[in-house]
Design a protein around this motif. Structure first.
Motif, PDB file in Angstrom:
ATOM      1  N   ARG A 129       0.856  -1.179   0.000  1.00 56.05           N
ATOM      2  CA  ARG A 129       0.000   0.000   0.000  1.00 56.05           C
ATOM      3  C   ARG A 129       0.897   1.235   0.000  1.00 56.05           C
ATOM      4  NH1 ARG A 129      -4.003  -1.607   5.057  1.00 56.05           N
ATOM      5  NH2 ARG A 129      -4.991  -3.456   4.105  1.00 56.05           N
ATOM      6  N   ARG A 130       0.429   2.285  -0.654  1.00 58.46           N
ATOM      7  CA  ARG A 130       1.197   3.534  -0.645  1.00 58.46           C
ATOM      8  C   ARG A 130       1.044   4.243   0.695  1.00 58.46           C
ATOM      9  NH1 ARG A 130       0.303   8.682  -4.755  1.00 58.46           N
ATOM     10  NH2 ARG A 130       2.170   9.864  -4.147  1.00 58.46           N
ATOM     11  N   ARG A 131      -0.180   4.476   1.117  1.00 55.87           N
ATOM     12  CA  ARG A 131      -0.475   5.072   2.428  1.00 55.87           C
ATOM     13  C   ARG A 131      -1.846   4.576   2.882  1.00 55.87           C
ATOM     14  NH1 ARG A 131       3.880   6.794   1.838  1.00 55.87           N
ATOM     15  NH2 ARG A 131       4.836   8.736   2.539  1.00 55.87           N
ATOM     16  N   ALA A 132      -1.876   3.448   3.523  1.00 59.09           N
ATOM     17  CA  ALA A 132      -3.135   2.916   4.043  1.00 59.09           C
ATOM     18  C   ALA A 132      -2.827   2.132   5.312  1.00 59.09           C
ATOM     19  CB  ALA A 132      -3.844   2.051   3.009  1.00 59.09           C
ATOM     20  N   VAL A 133      -2.477   2.870   6.355  1.00 62.02           N
ATOM     21  CA  VAL A 133      -2.188   2.286   7.662  1.00 62.02           C
ATOM     22  C   VAL A 133      -3.486   2.188   8.451  1.00 62.02           C
ATOM     23  CG1 VAL A 133      -0.941   2.600   9.831  1.00 62.02           C
ATOM     24  CG2 VAL A 133       0.131   3.284   7.661  1.00 62.02           C
ATOM     25  N   PRO A 134      -3.872   1.001   8.908  1.00 60.43           N
ATOM     26  CA  PRO A 134      -5.090   0.880   9.714  1.00 60.43           C
ATOM     27  C   PRO A 134      -4.876   1.493  11.094  1.00 60.43           C
ATOM     28  CG  PRO A 134      -3.963  -1.232   9.595  1.00 60.43           C
ATOM     29  CD  PRO A 134      -3.202  -0.304   8.706  1.00 60.43           C
ATOM     30  N   THR A 135      -5.652   2.481  11.431  1.00 56.89           N
ATOM     31  CA  THR A 135      -5.425   3.236  12.669  1.00 56.89           C
ATOM     32  C   THR A 135      -6.384   2.845  13.791  1.00 56.89           C
ATOM     33  OG1 THR A 135      -6.835   4.975  11.761  1.00 56.89           O
ATOM     34  CG2 THR A 135      -4.458   5.240  11.485  1.00 56.89           C
ATOM     35  N   TRP A 136      -7.287   1.898  13.521  1.00 55.28           N
ATOM     36  CA  TRP A 136      -8.276   1.499  14.534  1.00 55.28           C
ATOM     37  C   TRP A 136      -7.845   0.186  15.189  1.00 55.28           C
ATOM     38  CZ3 TRP A 136      -8.675   1.240   9.304  1.00 55.28           C
ATOM     39  CH2 TRP A 136      -8.860  -0.025   8.740  1.00 55.28           C
ATOM     40  N   GLY A 137      -8.587  -0.199  16.217  1.00 59.92           N
ATOM     41  CA  GLY A 137      -8.341  -1.491  16.857  1.00 59.92           C
ATOM     42  C   GLY A 137      -6.920  -1.614  17.392  1.00 59.92           C
ATOM     43  N   VAL A 138      -6.328  -2.804  17.202  1.00 59.52           N
ATOM     44  CA  VAL A 138      -4.993  -3.076  17.754  1.00 59.52           C
ATOM     45  C   VAL A 138      -3.962  -3.317  16.656  1.00 59.52           C
ATOM     46  CG1 VAL A 138      -5.897  -3.985  19.920  1.00 59.52           C
ATOM     47  CG2 VAL A 138      -5.530  -5.552  17.989  1.00 59.52           C
ATOM     48  N   PHE A 139      -4.248  -2.855  15.440  1.00 65.69           N
ATOM     49  CA  PHE A 139      -3.349  -3.118  14.319  1.00 65.69           C
ATOM     50  C   PHE A 139      -1.919  -2.616  14.546  1.00 65.69           C
ATOM     51  CE2 PHE A 139      -7.300  -3.678  11.871  1.00 65.69           C
ATOM     52  CZ  PHE A 139      -6.965  -4.814  11.146  1.00 65.69           C
ATOM     53  N   LEU A 140      -1.764  -1.532  15.302  1.00 64.43           N
ATOM     54  CA  LEU A 140      -0.441  -0.934  15.501  1.00 64.43           C
ATOM     55  C   LEU A 140       0.249  -1.447  16.756  1.00 64.43           C
ATOM     56  CD1 LEU A 140      -1.240   2.779  14.527  1.00 64.43           C
ATOM     57  CD2 LEU A 140      -0.584   0.865  13.063  1.00 64.43           C
ATOM     58  N   ASP A 141      -0.390  -2.389  17.445  1.00 64.03           N
ATOM     59  CA  ASP A 141       0.093  -2.903  18.724  1.00 64.03           C
ATOM     60  C   ASP A 141       0.845  -4.222  18.511  1.00 64.03           C
ATOM     61  OD1 ASP A 141       0.397  -4.081  21.244  1.00 64.03           O
ATOM     62  OD2 ASP A 141      -1.482  -3.274  22.005  1.00 64.03           O
ATOM     63  N   GLU A 142       2.167  -4.186  18.626  1.00 66.30           N
ATOM     64  CA  GLU A 142       2.978  -5.379  18.363  1.00 66.30           C
ATOM     65  C   GLU A 142       2.668  -6.507  19.349  1.00 66.30           C
ATOM     66  OE1 GLU A 142       7.539  -6.645  17.251  1.00 66.30           O
ATOM     67  OE2 GLU A 142       7.212  -4.780  18.355  1.00 66.30           O
ATOM     68  N   GLU A 143       2.361  -6.160  20.590  1.00 65.78           N
ATOM     69  CA  GLU A 143       2.079  -7.174  21.599  1.00 65.78           C
ATOM     70  C   GLU A 143       0.814  -7.973  21.242  1.00 65.78           C
ATOM     71  OE1 GLU A 143       2.691  -9.568  24.758  1.00 65.78           O
ATOM     72  OE2 GLU A 143       4.056  -7.989  24.073  1.00 65.78           O
ATOM     73  N   LYS A 144      -0.190  -7.287  20.741  1.00 64.24           N
ATOM     74  CA  LYS A 144      -1.449  -7.944  20.395  1.00 64.24           C
ATOM     75  C   LYS A 144      -1.378  -8.658  19.044  1.00 64.24           C
ATOM     76  CE  LYS A 144      -4.366  -6.810  23.760  1.00 64.24           C
ATOM     77  NZ  LYS A 144      -5.089  -7.836  24.554  1.00 64.24           N
ATOM     78  N   GLN A 145      -0.691  -8.034  18.087  1.00 66.26           N
ATOM     79  CA  GLN A 145      -0.719  -8.528  16.710  1.00 66.26           C
ATOM     80  C   GLN A 145       0.485  -9.377  16.317  1.00 66.26           C
ATOM     81  OE1 GLN A 145      -3.940  -8.177  16.074  1.00 66.26           O
ATOM     82  NE2 GLN A 145      -3.599  -7.416  14.008  1.00 66.26           N
ATOM     83  N   GLY A 146       1.631  -9.115  16.939  1.00 68.86           N
ATOM     84  CA  GLY A 146       2.829  -9.851  16.565  1.00 68.86           C
ATOM     85  C   GLY A 146       3.598  -9.223  15.424  1.00 68.86           C
ATOM     86  N   GLY A 147       3.056  -8.147  14.864  1.00 68.65           N
ATOM     87  CA  GLY A 147       3.720  -7.472  13.754  1.00 68.65           C
ATOM     88  C   GLY A 147       2.749  -6.564  13.042  1.00 68.65           C
ATOM     89  N   GLY A 148       3.218  -5.947  11.957  1.00 71.12           N
ATOM     90  CA  GLY A 148       2.430  -4.987  11.201  1.00 71.12           C
ATOM     91  C   GLY A 148       1.969  -5.523   9.856  1.00 71.12           C
ATOM     92  N   PRO A 149       2.334  -4.835   8.771  1.00 75.48           N
ATOM     93  CA  PRO A 149       1.829  -5.232   7.449  1.00 75.48           C
ATOM     94  C   PRO A 149       2.234  -6.638   7.022  1.00 75.48           C
ATOM     95  CG  PRO A 149       3.573  -3.581   7.265  1.00 75.48           C
ATOM     96  CD  PRO A 149       3.165  -3.621   8.697  1.00 75.48           C
ATOM     97  N   LEU A 150       3.383  -7.110   7.490  1.00 76.93           N
ATOM     98  CA  LEU A 150       3.803  -8.461   7.103  1.00 76.93           C
ATOM     99  C   LEU A 150       2.805  -9.507   7.583  1.00 76.93           C
ATOM    100  CD1 LEU A 150       5.891 -10.375   5.848  1.00 76.93           C
ATOM    101  CD2 LEU A 150       7.071 -10.403   8.064  1.00 76.93           C
TER     102      LEU A 150
END
Length: 359
Positions: free
Chosen positions: A159-180
Motif C-alpha cells: 500500500r502507498r499510504r493505508a495504515v489501519p489506525t483502529w483497533g490493535v493493528f499498531l500494537d505489536e504485543e497484540k498482533q505480533g507485527g504490522g503489514p507483514l
C-alpha cells in the motif's frame, strides 16, 4: 435435508462484521446462536443483527464453549488470542474457522495443528483471497501444468499510504507485527497455494520503521499516532524452498511507491508465467513468439457452486460449511497455514538478527 449447523462468533469487531457474519447470514443451513466479545455491547449488537431469536451473548469465551449445542466456532479476535481460543474450541468438540494469520507465533500455530490431530475436528484459516475469481482461475492453470515448474514467484502486499489506525493493528504485543503479518500473510498464502509448495528451506528478511514516526502523515484513514505505532511499516523477505524455488515477499502499509498491489502474486514457470496486475495475465512462448493474454473473468463460476455469488467471503463460508457437511478437508488446511506463519516469523527473526533463518 441438510443439517442445520449452529455457529458461535467469538470477537464481534471489524472482521466479524465486515466478512464472517454477513456471509454466514446468507446460508440456509446455519444459525448463529451465540456471540462473544469483551465489549458486551458489540456482542449484543451482533446478536440482534445476525443471531437467531434468543441468541446468547457472552463476554467470556470459555462460558460460550461449554454450550454443547454449538457445532462451529469462528474466532475473530486479535492475533495473540487466536491459538488459545481455537485450541479450547477444538477441545470442546467444535469445528473452528480462525481469522488470519493462524497465530501470533509459529509455535502457537503448531499447537493448533496438533490440536486438530488430537481432537479430530476441522480447522481452517480465513485466507479468503483464494476464493476470488482470478485466484480460482489461476489455480486451475497452475494445476493443469500450463506454467510448468514454477521456480520463481513474488508475493505482493503493498500500500502507498493505508495504515489501519483502529483497533490493535499498531500494537505489536497484540498482533505480533504490522503489514507483514496483516496483509503480507494473504499474499504469501496465495503464492504458496498456487505453487503447491510448502517446504521452505531458508529465509532472509528485513523490516523497517521508516515512516511510522511521522506526525500528521497522509493516510487513507487519517494520520496515525506515532506513539502507538509499535509495529513495522514495511517488511520484505526472500524464501528459498527445498526444491530450489525462490519467493520474494513484499509488504507495506506505507511506502513511497506508485506500484500498489495487495493480495496478489506473480508466478514464473518453465512453460509460462502469470500475474494479477490489472487483471489476470498469462504470458509465454508459442511457435517461437512471445504472447500475453488477459483472462476475461466477468462471467462464469468457480470450482464449486457455479452460478452462485462470486464474492470471495461468500464462497469462503460456503466452502467451509461444505467441507464440514461432507467431511472433507477445508480449502485452507491448518498444515498449509502453519507454513505461512513459519515463514512470516522467520522474516521477522532474520530482520532482527541480520542473518538467514534455516527451517
Amino acid at each position: 435435508m441438510s443439517n442445520i449447523y449452529k455457529i458461535a462468533i467469538i470477537g464481534c469487531g471489524g472482521i466479524a462484521n465486515g466478512k464472517h457474519m454477513p456471509a454466514l447470514k446468507k446460508l440456509d443451513n446455519i444459525q448463529m446462536i451465540a456471540f462473544c466479545d469483551i465489549v458486551e455491547d458489540k456482542a449484543i449488537t451482533a446478536a440482534n443483527q445476525y443471531g437467531v431469536e434468543g441468541a446468547k451473548v457472552y463476554t467470556n469465551y470459555k462460558e460460550l464453549l461449554s454450550d454443547s449445542s454449538i457445532d462451529i466456532v469462528h474466532v475473530c479476535t486479535p492475533n495473540d488470542s487466536h491459538a488459545e481460543i481455537a485450541i479450547a474450541a477444538l477441545e470442546a468438540g467444535k469445528h473452528v474457522m480462525c481469522e488470519k494469520p493462524m497465530a501470533k507465533t509459529a509455535e502457537e500455530a503448531q499447537q493448533m495443528v496438533d490440536a486438530v490431530k488430537r481432537t479430530g475436528k476441522k480447522l481452517t484459516i480465513g485466507y479468503n483471497n483464494r476464493f476470488r475469481s482470478d485466484s480460482q482461475h489461476l489455480k486451475k492453470i497452475c494445476e493443469s501444468g500450463e506454467l510448468g515448474e514454477i521456480y520463481m514467484a513474488k508475493a505482493h502486499a503493498i500500500r502507498r499510504r493505508a495504515v489501519p489506525t483502529w483497533g490493535v493493528f499498531l500494537d505489536e504485543e497484540k498482533q505480533g507485527g504490522g503489514p507483514l503479518i496483516d496483509i503480507g500473510t494473504h499474499a504469501l498464502d496465495l503464492t504458496l497455494w498456487m505453487m503447491n509448495n510448502y517446504k521452505p528451506k531458508v529465509v532472509l528478511g528485513t523490516s523497517y520503521h521508516k515512516l511510522s514516526q511521522r506526525e500528521n502523515a497522509a493516510n487513507a484513514w487519517g494520520p496515525w499516532d506515532p506513539k502507538k505505532f509499535t509495529v513495522e511499516d514495511s517488511a520484505f523477505g526472500m524464501v528459498v524452498m527445498e526444491d530450489g524455488a525462490t519467493i520474494m515477499l513484499e509488504s507495506s502499509w506505507a511506502l513511497n511507491t506508485l506500484e500498489v498491489d495487495e493480495a496478489k502474486c506473480t508466478l514464473c514457470g518453465t512453460e509460462g508465467g502469470a500475474d494479477m496486475k490489472g487483471g489476470l495475465r498469462i504470458n509465454g512462448e508459442q511457435h517461437s513468439r512471445l504472447y500475453t493474454k488477459e483472462v476475461e473473468l466477468s462471467s462464469g463460476g468457480v470450482a464449486f457452486y457455479d452460478g452462485a455469488s462470486d464474492n470471495a467471503p461468500d464462497l469462503e463460508m460456503r466452502a467451509w460449511i461444505h467441507a464440514i457437511e461432507n467431511d472433507i478437508d477445508p480449502v485452507v488446511t491448518p498444515e498449509q497455514a502453519f507454513v505461512v506463519s513459519q515463514i512470516l516469523e522467520a522474516i521477522y527473526e532474520s530482520s532482527k538478527t541480520g542473518k538467514a533463518v534455516y527451517l
